[in-house]
Structure formats: C-alpha cells, structure tokens
Enzyme design. Structure first.
Site, PDB file in Angstrom:
ATOM      1  NE  ARG A  45      39.195  39.069  37.755  1.00  0.00           N
ATOM      2  CZ  ARG A  45      37.946  39.466  37.944  1.00  0.00           C
ATOM      3  NH1 ARG A  45      36.952  38.879  37.319  1.00  0.00           N
ATOM      4  NH2 ARG A  45      37.678  40.452  38.760  1.00  0.00           N
ATOM      5  N   GLY A  81      36.776  36.347  39.755  1.00  0.00           N
ATOM      6  CA  GLY A  81      36.390  37.469  40.614  1.00  0.00           C
ATOM      7  C   GLY A  81      35.518  37.005  41.767  1.00  0.00           C
ATOM      8  CG  ASP A  82      32.665  39.835  43.064  1.00  0.00           C
ATOM      9  OD1 ASP A  82      33.194  40.067  41.964  1.00  0.00           O
ATOM     10  OD2 ASP A  82      31.538  40.250  43.370  1.00  0.00           O
ATOM     11  CB  THR A 135      28.100  40.425  37.956  1.00  0.00           C
ATOM     12  OG1 THR A 135      29.510  40.374  37.789  1.00  0.00           O
ATOM     13  CG2 THR A 135      27.588  39.055  38.363  1.00  0.00           C
ATOM     14  N   GLY A 187      35.766  42.753  41.336  1.00  0.00           N
ATOM     15  CA  GLY A 187      35.823  41.567  42.194  1.00  0.00           C
ATOM     16  C   GLY A 187      37.010  41.566  43.134  1.00  0.00           C
ATOM     17  CB  THR A 206      27.705  43.900  40.141  1.00  0.00           C
ATOM     18  OG1 THR A 206      28.348  44.185  38.898  1.00  0.00           O
ATOM     19  CG2 THR A 206      26.740  45.038  40.467  1.00  0.00           C
ATOM     20  N   GLY A 207      30.839  44.704  40.473  1.00  0.00           N
ATOM     21  CA  GLY A 207      31.892  45.717  40.497  1.00  0.00           C
ATOM     22  C   GLY A 207      33.245  45.040  40.409  1.00  0.00           C
TER      23      GLY A 207
HETATM   24  N1  ASP Z   1      32.394  41.410  39.944  1.00  0.00           N
HETATM   25  C1  ASP Z   1      32.703  40.945  38.614  1.00  0.00           C
HETATM   26  C2  ASP Z   1      34.108  40.412  38.586  1.00  0.00           C
HETATM   27  O1  ASP Z   1      34.971  41.009  39.215  1.00  0.00           O
HETATM   28  C3  ASP Z   1      32.527  41.982  37.558  1.00  0.00           C
HETATM   29  C4  ASP Z   1      31.360  42.928  37.766  1.00  0.00           C
HETATM   30  O2  ASP Z   1      30.417  42.610  38.460  1.00  0.00           O
HETATM   31  O3  ASP Z   1      31.385  44.030  37.217  1.00  0.00           O
HETATM   32  O4  ASP Z   1      34.361  39.460  37.901  1.00  0.00           O
END
Ligand code: ASP
Length: 296
Positions: free
Chosen positions: A177, A179-180, A149, A203, A200-201
């Site tokens: 779906r 995410g965060d 992200t 979610g 980021t990561g």
């Molecule tokens: N956090 C984002 C999600 O889960 C993806 C990411 O930041 O890698 O949609």
C-alpha cells in the site's frame, strides 16, 4: 530571508537543527534532509523511519520523497524495507531524467548499489505494538488507526526552496500500500517562484484532491495561511459531498518570502516553524483555523 516549516511535534528537534543550518547559509536540500533524518533515526517516533508502524505482515515499508523547487526535479521511494533514511535515497533519485520514483525491491536494489546500508527497522517495541494491534483488529478496531508523516518545506538564503517527506504510512496497511507521501502534487509540491506545501493525514483521501499542488497554485494570489485554509476546506467539502465523509487532512506551506501557513480538518494539528522573521515556534492549528503557540 530563510525559513523552514514541518509537520507534527516530532519534527521540532530536527527542525531546530535544519533552521540553524539555514541560518549558517547551508543549501536548503541539506537543511531539510537533516531535519527529516533526525526524525527517521528516532525510534520513539512511531510513524516514521526506525520503529515505524509495521504493515499487516509486520514488515516496515517506508515511503519518502524529495522535490527541488528550482528544477521541479522529484525523487521518491515507496514500500522500501530495511533502510534507515529513505529520505536520503529519495534525494539521490532526483538526479537524471528517468527512474526518479522507485518502489519495493527495485528501490532496495538501487539503494544498496548506491551504498546505503541495510539494517533491521522493525524494533521490539514495534513488534509488541503490532501484536497488540492484531488482537484489537480481531475484536473489530479499525486497523488503520495510527499514522503521521514528517513533511518539511524550506527556503534558504539563496532563495532556493525544496520539500521532503517520510512516513511508514498507515498502521497495519496491506503490503504494497502506498499513500500520498511519495506522490508529487498530493503529499508535497514546491515551485520556488511561488512556494511549497505538504500534507499529512489519510493518503487515500489526500490523493483525491492533489492538495499540495492546489495550495502552491493558490499562493500565487494569496498568503500561505489563506491558501492552506481554502485548500483544506475545498477538499474536505468535496469529499463530504461526493463520499459523505472526509479523512484526516492537515497541511503546511511556506512561500518564497518565508511567510507560512497551516490548516487542518482534525481537532488539533501541531506543526513547527523556524524563520529569520519569527525564530523557532511550535504551533497548533485547529479545524476552525485558530493558531496557538505552544512552549518549546
Ligand atoms: N499520509 C500518510 C499516508 O497516507 C499518513 C499520514 O500522513 O498520516 O501514508
């Protein structure tokens, strides 16, 4: 004092432009929006905006958010299809006391009514990648390998702070779906009396700890670096304790003095920063908290 910080190497070019805007006394909203728009428009960046990672049905569903550190206003969209700049749609949703977070068809109708233009967002390259990935998934590869992200936190010369985020989420995710990234407190949070943070990561795991809100609260008593390190450690340990493993979590933060920090539980997390104090830097932080400067 002014400053801007953003996630991953893909943010570098946009962040340089955003930093220059801040130096020229632009409002923080314009600086961080332009940073993220540059990433969204670049189809070489495959996890945000044009050319992003399609879902299971080969549709590109995007999530984005914007938050004002003064009024705590939030605007967000999720699972929106066919618009180049979800971050701008999110920004426009900050006004008003109701209807600040729109999803799917409702978000698309709103965007059209506001004059945002619709366009094809799934590129030929993304389709090819999707087809290849489909075969790999059939052979047993985890469908969700691939995501990132763009998150930005900024501080302008007038002491305004804001944050915004944009992503296509997990590669091959189920339709609908979320995410965060568009969720306040998890994917981002800013209170300009303290500072702002974003994540980021994975979610699904980031949302279990409201990590961005946690970092901002910690910054009342500690530096952005200490707040990021503690918050990532706490959430990672909590997840391992309760669920035996933790997904990827990487964070950035900046306080109202323009000091910044970043932390991660993955091997290496690149981020970029530009402030009046330090200039433009591309940095990495690892899971031991070691920060290294890259050439840029
Ligand atoms: N956090 C984002 C999600 O889960 C993806 C990411 O930041 O890698 O949609």
């Amino acid at each position: 004092m002014w400053g801007i910080i953003g996630t991953w190497e893909m943010v570098l070019e946009g962040l340089r432009e955003g930093g220059q805007k801040l130096e020229e006394s632009s409002h923080v909203f314009d600086a961080i929006e332009s940073t993220v728009k540059t990433v969204e428009a670049n189809e070489l960046f495959t996890s945000v905006g044009l050319g992003g990672l399609p879902n299971e049905a080969c549709e590109l569903e995007l999530d984005a958010a914007f938050m004002d550190g003064k009024t705590l206003s939030i605007g967000a969209v999720a699972s929106i299809k066919g618009f180049l700049h979800p971050v701008s749609i999110a920004r426009s949703l900050m006004d008003g006391p109701f209807n600040n977070f729109l999803v799917g068809e409702g978000a698309e109708k709103y965007a059209l009514a506001q004059g945002f233009e619709q366009q094809e967002m799934v590129t030929e390259t993304a389709k090819e990648k999707w087809l290849l990935h489909k075969e790999e998934v059939k052979k047993g590869l985890s469908p969700y390998l691939g995501h990132d992200t763009v998150c930005v936190v900024g501080l302008d010369k007038q002491h305004n702070m804001a944050t915004c985020t944009s992503t296509s989420g997990l590669f091959y995710k189920k339709a609908g779906r979320v995410g965060d990234t568009p969720i306040s407190g998890s994917g981002y949070y800013v209170d300009e009396r303290i500072g702002g943070a974003a994540a980021t990561g994975l979610g699904e795991d980031i949302m279990k700890g409201c990590v961005s809100f946690n970092i901002v609260q910690k910054m009342k008593d500690m530096s952005p670096q200490a707040a990021c390190t503690e918050a990532v450690k706490e959430l990672t340990e909590l997840l391992i304790d309760r669920r035996t493993k933790a997904g990827d979590i990487s964070v950035i933060a900046m306080n109202s003095d323009g000091d910044y920090g970043a932390a991660t539980n993955i091997d290496v997390f690149p981020f970029a920063v530009m402030t009046e104090k330090v200039g433009l830097k591309l940095l990495t932080v690892n899971d031991k908290g070691e920060i290294k400067e890259c050439l840029c």
